[in-house]
Design an enzyme around this catalytic site. Structure first.
Site, PDB file in Angstrom:
ATOM      1  N   LYS A  60       0.826  -1.215   0.000  1.00  0.00           N
ATOM      2  CA  LYS A  60       0.000   0.000   0.000  1.00  0.00           C
ATOM      3  C   LYS A  60       0.856   1.260   0.000  1.00  0.00           C
ATOM      4  O   LYS A  60       0.438   2.318  -0.487  1.00  0.00           O
ATOM      5  CB  LYS A  60      -0.976   0.003   1.188  1.00  0.00           C
ATOM      6  CG  LYS A  60      -2.322  -0.584   0.812  1.00  0.00           C
ATOM      7  CD  LYS A  60      -2.342  -2.091   0.756  1.00  0.00           C
ATOM      8  CE  LYS A  60      -2.634  -2.738  -0.525  1.00  0.00           C
ATOM      9  NZ  LYS A  60      -2.790  -4.201  -0.437  1.00  0.00           N
ATOM     10  N   SER A 282       1.924 -14.636  -9.457  1.00  0.00           N
ATOM     11  CA  SER A 282       0.960 -14.360  -8.362  1.00  0.00           C
ATOM     12  C   SER A 282      -0.268 -15.228  -8.612  1.00  0.00           C
ATOM     13  O   SER A 282      -1.277 -14.765  -9.131  1.00  0.00           O
ATOM     14  CB  SER A 282       0.608 -12.877  -8.327  1.00  0.00           C
ATOM     15  OG  SER A 282       0.272 -12.409  -9.618  1.00  0.00           O
ATOM     16  N   ALA A 333      -5.847  -9.948   6.138  1.00  0.00           N
ATOM     17  CA  ALA A 333      -5.237  -9.612   7.428  1.00  0.00           C
ATOM     18  C   ALA A 333      -6.295  -9.367   8.504  1.00  0.00           C
ATOM     19  O   ALA A 333      -6.152  -9.820   9.644  1.00  0.00           O
ATOM     20  CB  ALA A 333      -4.349  -8.384   7.264  1.00  0.00           C
ATOM     21  N   HIS A 457     -21.977  16.472   3.790  1.00  0.00           N
ATOM     22  CA  HIS A 457     -21.953  17.009   2.426  1.00  0.00           C
ATOM     23  C   HIS A 457     -20.879  18.075   2.318  1.00  0.00           C
ATOM     24  O   HIS A 457     -20.784  18.919   3.213  1.00  0.00           O
ATOM     25  CB  HIS A 457     -23.304  17.649   2.090  1.00  0.00           C
ATOM     26  CG  HIS A 457     -23.296  18.341   0.747  1.00  0.00           C
ATOM     27  ND1 HIS A 457     -23.406  17.647  -0.441  1.00  0.00           N
ATOM     28  CD2 HIS A 457     -23.140  19.650   0.419  1.00  0.00           C
ATOM     29  CE1 HIS A 457     -23.350  18.504  -1.448  1.00  0.00           C
ATOM     30  NE2 HIS A 457     -23.189  19.719  -0.959  1.00  0.00           N
TER      31      HIS A 457
END
Ligand code: FAD
Ligand code: NAI
Length: 478
Positions: A60, A282, A333, A457
């Protein structure tokens, strides 16, 4: 005399370290053994497992860096911003990733000290059972130690599955470990498997300039997603330049002077060779059980290599539990973590329970994909009477302002009771937005509950409310 513990956790990934912390919070004496040093520069044992060291967290970090690069390279003009030549220093990006991983893994060592958890550096292996408890040998760099534990939580995780005849060296032909360590973006990248890793890692290197070809054995991909999401996502990935070849059969892969060549047969039976600088394999993951000596306590793995457990992660050996990637269920995870908490509480005599149906899934592509609950195809197969509501991000002011207006949220609810059955998101920040849906599923909320809840909003979360309103054909902004 051997050291004795109320609870021994084998493996310090997200399943194991969370199980150890929860067990310690509940007053048990806890030890956790881990042998892996991953990329530690001093060869020290690293905590956090695949997730922190070779999975979620480093990936990430790379996703974020590559998204910034893509945005600055291609999407600033519309904001009236111009920049000079945009360059990426991959080595610097990798240093950032490594620093995040080090911070997180060191953080777990701190949590172990804080919760008085004994870290045993070494590989755990069962040696049998005595009246005092389970005998476990810990084999570390400095030799062997036998300990006794009344309860054992096996959290040994998984490793990449490889393909026969394709030798992974994690330099040119890589699994998840090597695929996140390239020191420059490959010009041509081959990926075998259009699963979660293939799409996420493939997208990272594509954003950084690689020409990416993904070879997938099945005639479709993203098959776990709702079909409307996979249809739309496929179109977007194609537009971004990811080449995905479906229905292929992989032959041999050979490293060459310039990289690697992969022979494959396409869905029409024609033979091809893909030449690339790097190749990522993978094709799924397999559970880690081989060093556990499970036979010593009468346990066996199932035909797919998992440790069989019941709904509460208990094995057939009393007081021995198994959690996370080493048991059935999604390899995620947060699933491992929640099982760790549940097992700690079970050992303490509590009555915890996990609803696997409400567990969210996220795929960190651009845009992100996230879902919780059932897909439309699952509901159809179950013969369930359901209704659907869908709302596009393109009709949301915040999404337009952010320049992230691709995709939609789709909600599925029971036709009579209005109970939410599934929520599917294709869009920016889907990973954050899906938490509302997971909560709604846990509460067995009706779509009306979300429709009547005031959402901020302008925000992307308004799309969730509009999808709930759309179930009754009363979306307001379309
Ligand atoms: P692991 O994290 O694999 O940890 C098990 C640990 O046990 C390892 O450190 C191992 O060294 C140790 N061990 C094994 N055998 C022994 C032994 N005999 N003695 C002592 N120690 C032992 N999931 C998500 O939810 N979100 C994501 O974004 C995500 N991204 C991912 C990206 C990649 C590239 C990969 C590969 C996976 C990703 N996952 C993600 C999946 C996630 O990493 C796993 O589901 C999760 O790590 C499983 O946790 P675990 O504790 O069961 O096992
Ligand atoms: P995967 O199971 O997601 O995908 C593997 C893909 O490879 C499938 O599409 C399969 O059909 C294909 N395949 C299998 N054999 C093949 C062959 N011989 N030739 C060509 N294609 C082949 O597995 P992946 O991507 O390795 O990820 C493993 C697990 O890690 C995931 O299932 C997921 O649980 C976890 N993960 C989760 C992430 C997240 O939550 N965002 C991110 C990355 C991984």
């Amino acid at each position: 005399m051997n050291k004795q513990f109320d609870v021994l956790v084998i493996g310090a990934g997200p399943g194991g370290y969370i199980a150890a912390i929860r067990s310690a919070q509940l007053g048990f004496s806890v030890a956790c053994c881990e042998f892996n040093t991953y990329d530690d520069p001093d060869g020290e044992t690293r905590l956090g497992g695949t997730c922190l060291n070779a999975g979620c967290i480093p990936l990430k970090a790379l996703v974020a860096s590559s998204e910034v690069f893509e945005k600055v390279s291609h999407h600033l003009e519309e904001h009236g911003i111009s920049v000079g030549e945009v360059k990426i220093d991959v080595a610097r990006m990798q240093q950032r990733k490594a620093a995040i991983v080090t911070k997180m893994t060191s953080g777990i060592k701190f949590l172990f000290r804080k919760n008085k958890i004994t870290l045993l550096k070494g590989q755990g292996s069962f040696a049998g059972k005595t009246d005092a408890g389970y005998r476990i040998i810990i084999r570390g760099k400095e030799g062997e130690e036998e300990i006794i534990a009344h309860n054992v939580i096996i959290a040994t995780g998984s490793k990449a599955r490889h393909i026969p005849n394709i030798a992974v060296d994690n330099m040119t032909i890589c699994d998840n470990e090597g695929a996140m360590k390239f020191t420059e973006a490959p010009k041509k990248l081959g990926v075998i498997g259009a699963g979660v890793i293939g799409l996420e890692v493939g997208s990272v290197w594509r954003r950084l300039g690689a020409e990416v070809t993904v070879l997938e054995v099945m005639p479709s991909f993203l098959s776990a997603c709702d079909e409307s999401v996979s249809r739309e996502a496929s179109k977007l990935f194609l537009k971004q330049g990811l080449q995905i070849k479906l229905g292929v059969r992989i032959g041999q892969a050979k490293t060459t002077e310039n990289g690697v060549s992969v022979a494959y047969t396409d869905d029409q039976g024609s033979e091809h060779v893909l030449e690339c600088d790097k190749l990522i394999v993978s094709v799924g993951r397999i559970p880690n059980t081989e060093k556990l000596n499970l036979e010593a306590i009468g346990l066996q793995i199932d035909e797919r290599g998992f440790i069989p457990v019941n709904d509460h992660c208990a094995t057939v050996a009393a007081g021995v539990y198994a959690i996370g990637d080493v048991v059935r269920g999604p390899m995620l995870a947060h699933k491992a973590e929640d099982e760790g908490v549940m097992v700690g509480e079970l050992i303490a005599g509590q009555n915890p329970h996990l609803d696997y149906n409400s567990m969210p899934w996220v795929i960190y592509t651009t845009p992100e994909i996230a879902w919780a609950g059932k897909t439309e195809q699952q509901l159809r197969a179950e013969g369930r009477d359901y209704k659907t509501g869908q709302f596009p991000f393109a009709a949301n002011g915040r999404a337009l302002g952010l320049g992230d207006a691709e995709g939609f949220i789709k909600m599925l609810a029971d036709a009579k009771t209005d109970e939410i059955l599934g929520v599917h998101i294709l869009g920016a920040n889907a990973s954050e937005l899906i938490a509302e849906a997971a909560l709604a599923l846990e509460f067995r909320a009706a779509a009306e509950d979300i429709a009547r809840t005031c959402h901020p909003h302008p925000s992307l979360s308004e799309v969730m409310r509009e999808a709930a309103l759309a179930l009754e054909k009363r979306a307001l902004n379309i």
